[in-house]
Scaffold this active site. Structure first.
Site, PDB file in Angstrom:
ATOM      1  N   HIS A 177     -13.110  -7.881  -8.834  1.00  0.00           N
ATOM      2  CA  HIS A 177     -14.138  -7.306  -8.578  1.00  0.00           C
ATOM      3  C   HIS A 177     -15.178  -7.568  -9.637  1.00  0.00           C
ATOM      4  CE1 HIS A 177     -11.191  -5.720 -11.590  1.00  0.00           C
ATOM      5  NE2 HIS A 177     -12.306  -5.408 -12.329  1.00  0.00           N
ATOM      6  N   GLN A 216      -9.541  -7.868 -18.125  1.00  0.00           N
ATOM      7  CA  GLN A 216      -9.120  -7.433 -16.798  1.00  0.00           C
ATOM      8  C   GLN A 216      -7.986  -6.483 -16.783  1.00  0.00           C
ATOM      9  OE1 GLN A 216      -8.355 -10.416 -13.972  1.00  0.00           O
ATOM     10  NE2 GLN A 216      -8.656  -9.166 -12.083  1.00  0.00           N
ATOM     11  N   ASP A 262     -16.866   3.694 -10.159  1.00  0.00           N
ATOM     12  CA  ASP A 262     -15.633   3.372 -11.055  1.00  0.00           C
ATOM     13  C   ASP A 262     -15.082   5.026 -11.327  1.00  0.00           C
ATOM     14  OD1 ASP A 262     -14.728   0.937 -13.192  1.00  0.00           O
ATOM     15  OD2 ASP A 262     -14.219   3.174 -13.677  1.00  0.00           O
ATOM     16  N   HIS A 285     -18.429  -5.533 -11.724  1.00  0.00           N
ATOM     17  CA  HIS A 285     -18.839  -4.189 -12.461  1.00  0.00           C
ATOM     18  C   HIS A 285     -20.356  -4.197 -12.392  1.00  0.00           C
ATOM     19  CE1 HIS A 285     -15.148  -3.139 -14.586  1.00  0.00           C
ATOM     20  NE2 HIS A 285     -14.788  -4.347 -14.282  1.00  0.00           N
TER      21      HIS A 285
END
Ligand code: AMP
Length: 147
Positions: free
Chosen positions: A107, A101, A37, A109
């Site tokens: 996706h 989001q 990230d 995390h």
């Protein structure tokens, strides 16, 4: 973005999959891509995405694609915990803007948690590229040993 907003092929993760935008890649196979990230909420914050499913969220993702993503999530969570030795780890997935989001390509995390350390602000505070490169090399090395 509502839960039913159509998929936008120009979203940043779609660009990363196509190679049109860079990422700090940790893992890739035919179906799944994982990368660091860029605005980490903790040291080691990682994202795992399907490559072939043009899905915004858990409601519209192909079930097989989701299963492949989750297999990689488990594999990388084990690697991250083994290498970074956090005290806990969060696995999270958000659907729709009201749920947090911000990028509308589904996706997951992986957020390592360290005792006494709070969580950074979501999707804010860009990491130092040198730190991300160093972490990428460290985790890639560990992933490579899995074969
Ligand atoms: P979410 O808010 O659940 O949609 O999560 C999107 C995540 O993507 C956030 O944690 C952002 O920090 C992260 N992010 C946004 N742009 C990028 C990028 N170009 N590369 C890596 N991570 C990103």
């Amino acid at each position: 973005m509502s839960l039913t907003t159509p998929y936008d092929p120009q979203n940043i993760f779609a660009q990363i999959i196509r190679g049109d935008a860079p990422c700090y890649k940790l893992y890739e196979d035919d179906d799944v891509l994982a990368f660091l990230d860029l605005f980490p909420q903790s040291f080691g914050h990682t994202l795992v995405i399907p490559k072939r499913s043009a899905a915004c969220n858990i409601l519209d993702v192909d079930t097989d694609a989701l299963a492949k993503v989750m297999a990689v999530v488990q594999k990388l969570t084990r690697v991250i915990v083994d290498e970074l030795q956090p005290d806990g780890v969060q696995v999270a997935q958000f659907n729709g803007a009201p749920a947090g989001q911000t990028v509308f390509h589904i996706h997951v995390h992986i957020v390592p948690r360290y005792s006494g350390e709070g969580l950074g602000i979501h999707a804010a505070g860009k990491a130092d590229p040198a730190d991300l490169e160093q972490l990428q090399a460290r985790l890639q090395q560990r992933i490579a040993t899995l074969g």
